[in-house]
Design a protein around this motif. Structure first.
Motif, mmCIF file in Angstrom:
data_model
loop_
_atom_site.group_PDB
_atom_site.id
_atom_site.type_symbol
_atom_site.label_atom_id
_atom_site.label_comp_id
_atom_site.label_asym_id
_atom_site.label_seq_id
_atom_site.Cartn_x
_atom_site.Cartn_y
_atom_site.Cartn_z
ATOM 1 N N LEU A 45 39.348 46.006 119.210
ATOM 2 C CA LEU A 45 40.371 47.022 119.455
ATOM 3 C C LEU A 45 41.562 46.378 120.153
ATOM 4 O O LEU A 45 41.399 45.631 121.118
ATOM 5 N N GLY A 46 42.733 46.644 119.641
ATOM 6 C CA GLY A 46 43.956 46.183 120.284
ATOM 7 C C GLY A 46 44.950 47.329 120.367
ATOM 8 O O GLY A 46 45.172 48.034 119.374
ATOM 9 N N VAL A 47 45.530 47.520 121.544
ATOM 10 C CA VAL A 47 46.550 48.554 121.736
ATOM 11 C C VAL A 47 47.711 47.939 122.508
ATOM 12 O O VAL A 47 47.506 47.365 123.575
ATOM 13 N N VAL A 48 48.897 48.029 121.946
ATOM 14 C CA VAL A 48 50.105 47.491 122.585
ATOM 15 C C VAL A 48 51.158 48.592 122.618
ATOM 16 O O VAL A 48 51.422 49.240 121.595
ATOM 17 N N TYR A 49 51.756 48.780 123.785
ATOM 18 C CA TYR A 49 52.754 49.845 123.942
ATOM 19 C C TYR A 49 54.071 49.254 124.425
ATOM 20 O O TYR A 49 54.117 48.496 125.389
ATOM 21 N N GLU A 50 55.139 49.596 123.720
ATOM 22 C CA GLU A 50 56.490 49.197 124.087
ATOM 23 C C GLU A 50 57.205 50.434 124.632
ATOM 24 O O GLU A 50 57.707 51.261 123.864
ATOM 25 N N PRO A 51 57.243 50.602 125.951
ATOM 26 C CA PRO A 51 57.668 51.883 126.522
ATOM 27 C C PRO A 51 59.128 52.258 126.261
ATOM 28 O O PRO A 51 59.426 53.444 126.111
ATOM 29 N N LEU A 52 60.021 51.285 126.198
ATOM 30 C CA LEU A 52 61.433 51.639 126.044
ATOM 31 C C LEU A 52 61.761 52.139 124.641
ATOM 32 O O LEU A 52 62.769 52.823 124.442
ATOM 33 N N THR A 53 60.932 51.806 123.653
ATOM 34 C CA THR A 53 61.135 52.325 122.295
ATOM 35 C C THR A 53 60.094 53.382 121.950
ATOM 36 O O THR A 53 60.169 53.980 120.870
ATOM 37 N N ASP A 54 59.124 53.569 122.830
ATOM 38 C CA ASP A 54 58.007 54.496 122.621
ATOM 39 C C ASP A 54 57.245 54.162 121.338
ATOM 40 O O ASP A 54 56.805 55.035 120.603
ATOM 41 N N PHE A 111 59.535 44.103 126.831
ATOM 42 C CA PHE A 111 58.253 43.982 127.519
ATOM 43 C C PHE A 111 57.290 45.035 126.981
ATOM 44 O O PHE A 111 57.702 46.045 126.403
ATOM 45 N N THR A 112 55.996 44.779 127.158
ATOM 46 C CA THR A 112 54.971 45.682 126.655
ATOM 47 C C THR A 112 53.820 45.761 127.651
ATOM 48 O O THR A 112 53.758 45.009 128.616
ATOM 49 N N THR A 113 52.910 46.661 127.357
ATOM 50 C CA THR A 113 51.600 46.703 128.007
ATOM 51 C C THR A 113 50.555 46.476 126.922
ATOM 52 O O THR A 113 50.688 46.995 125.820
ATOM 53 N N SER A 114 49.532 45.683 127.236
ATOM 54 C CA SER A 114 48.535 45.312 126.229
ATOM 55 C C SER A 114 47.124 45.568 126.741
ATOM 56 O O SER A 114 46.791 45.227 127.874
ATOM 57 N N ILE A 115 46.301 46.174 125.876
ATOM 58 C CA ILE A 115 44.881 46.397 126.166
ATOM 59 C C ILE A 115 44.070 45.916 124.966
ATOM 60 O O ILE A 115 44.380 46.263 123.820
ATOM 61 N N SER A 162 56.186 51.366 134.022
ATOM 62 C CA SER A 162 57.117 50.274 133.744
ATOM 63 C C SER A 162 58.505 50.802 133.409
ATOM 64 O O SER A 162 59.518 50.274 133.876
ATOM 65 N N LYS A 163 58.546 51.842 132.595
ATOM 66 C CA LYS A 163 59.827 52.412 132.178
ATOM 67 C C LYS A 163 60.595 52.970 133.372
ATOM 68 O O LYS A 163 61.808 52.754 133.509
ATOM 69 N N GLU A 164 59.893 53.660 134.244
ATOM 70 C CA GLU A 164 60.555 54.249 135.411
ATOM 71 C C GLU A 164 61.039 53.192 136.397
ATOM 72 O O GLU A 164 62.062 53.372 137.059
ATOM 73 N N LYS A 165 60.300 52.076 136.474
ATOM 74 C CA LYS A 165 60.657 51.032 137.428
ATOM 75 C C LYS A 165 61.642 50.018 136.864
ATOM 76 O O LYS A 165 62.206 49.224 137.617
ATOM 77 N N PHE A 166 61.845 50.028 135.539
ATOM 78 C CA PHE A 166 62.748 49.052 134.936
ATOM 79 C C PHE A 166 64.150 49.170 135.527
ATOM 80 O O PHE A 166 64.736 50.241 135.562
ATOM 81 N N ASP A 214 53.370 44.975 137.977
ATOM 82 C CA ASP A 214 52.107 44.345 137.607
ATOM 83 C C ASP A 214 50.945 45.030 138.310
ATOM 84 O O ASP A 214 49.875 45.214 137.746
ATOM 85 N N HIS A 215 51.159 45.374 139.558
ATOM 86 C CA HIS A 215 50.088 45.969 140.351
ATOM 87 C C HIS A 215 49.993 47.486 140.121
ATOM 88 O O HIS A 215 48.901 48.038 140.001
ATOM 89 N N LEU A 216 51.134 48.136 140.033
ATOM 90 C CA LEU A 216 51.118 49.582 139.811
ATOM 91 C C LEU A 216 50.489 49.939 138.471
ATOM 92 O O LEU A 216 49.699 50.891 138.367
#
Length: 265
Positions: free
Chosen positions: A115-124, A101-105, A24-28, A48-50
């Motif tokens: 278990l919940g894991v959320v990653y915000e790539p632009l702030t790491d 934006f984030t990624t959520s699992i 996501s970060k690279e494609k932003f 979304d697909h990648l």
């Protein structure tokens, strides 16, 4: 419930969510494909697909578990263990160049998040919550906060696309807007849940939101010391097709319930 599975799932999720977030970060601000999700939905980008490469790794490690993915649908047969994947929460923000934006699992056991894991790539920033173990941001434990005057606080608002123009939703949204310092709409729900768990905002009101990303947020807030209740004040449990929810510090339960009741009356 097998806690060895949860520990293994946590290790896997933390690793693969960073991989997905890196995509996501690279494609932003550097993507090409935009597809509409439908009359009420956001756009779908190639990300979304990648980013759903994470599904392959979950399937490899936990072949008997079922997976619900935002774009890929239902994978596998129903059983006690269910993964909920949102590779890009905040797709529309991403598409218009807004860096929110984030990624959520989420891993569910018998329809409850464990278990919940959320990653915000632009702030790491990576938020991790395990049932009974608390909520952490970048390995530092976080706690929900109580404010002396909730009406001087910031309240998040999350609602589904299909009820965007629902008259009751509009009325409640406006009522919240005029009764608090600020009403926040980020269009990236998992980030708002994490902000509440971290003590950066003071509550969230949800009006029939769509998407399975809800449940990573629920465990984040509960494990950070918050409560998640329906509009009548009952604890929110299980998985609901049409959730109407309040999330906040226990001290603010009655105040937010009153505001919601008045706003809908």
């Amino acid at each position: 419930m097998d806690y060895k599975i949860i520990r293994k799932a946590k290790e896997l999720s933390v690793r693969i969510i960073r991989e997905a977030g890196q995509i996501s970060k690279e494609k932003f601000d550097n993507f090409v494909d935009l597809i509409s999700k439908g009359e009420f939905g956001d756009v779908v980008t190639e990300v979304d697909h990648l980013a759903e490469v994470i599904i392959k790794q979950i399937r490899t490690t936990f072949p008997t578990h079922q997976i619900h993915s935002e774009e890929a649908g239902i994978i596998g047969t129903e059983n006690d263990w269910l993964w909920l994947i949102d590779p890009l929460d905040g797709t529309n923000n991403f598409a218009i160049g807004l860096p929110v934006f984030t990624t959520s699992i989420t891993l569910m056991y018998r329809r409850e998040p464990v278990l919940g894991v959320v990653y915000e790539p632009l702030t790491d920033r990576i938020f991790v919550s395990v049932l009974g173990e608390g909520t952490y941001c970048n390995k530092r434990q976080i706690k929900i906060k109580s404010t002396p005057n909730i009406f001087k606080g910031n309240i998040g608002w999350i609602q589904g696309h299909k009820v965007q123009n629902d008259s009751r939703a509009v009325k409640l949204r406006q009522f919240i807007d005029i009764n608090f310092k600020r009403m926040m709409r980020l269009w990236a729900p998992t980030l708002q849940w994490c902000m509440l768990a971290k003590g950066d905002i003071d509550g969230i009101v949800l009006y029939n939101p769509e998407g399975d990303d809800l449940y990573s947020g629920i465990i984040m807030v509960k494990e950070a010391g918050g409560i998640v209740i329906d509009f009548d004040g009952n604890p929110f449990t299980g998985m609901k097709e049409e959730p109407y929810i309040i999330a906040c510090h226990p001290n603010h339960k009655l105040e937010l319930m009153r505001i919601v009741k008045e706003g809908l009356s």
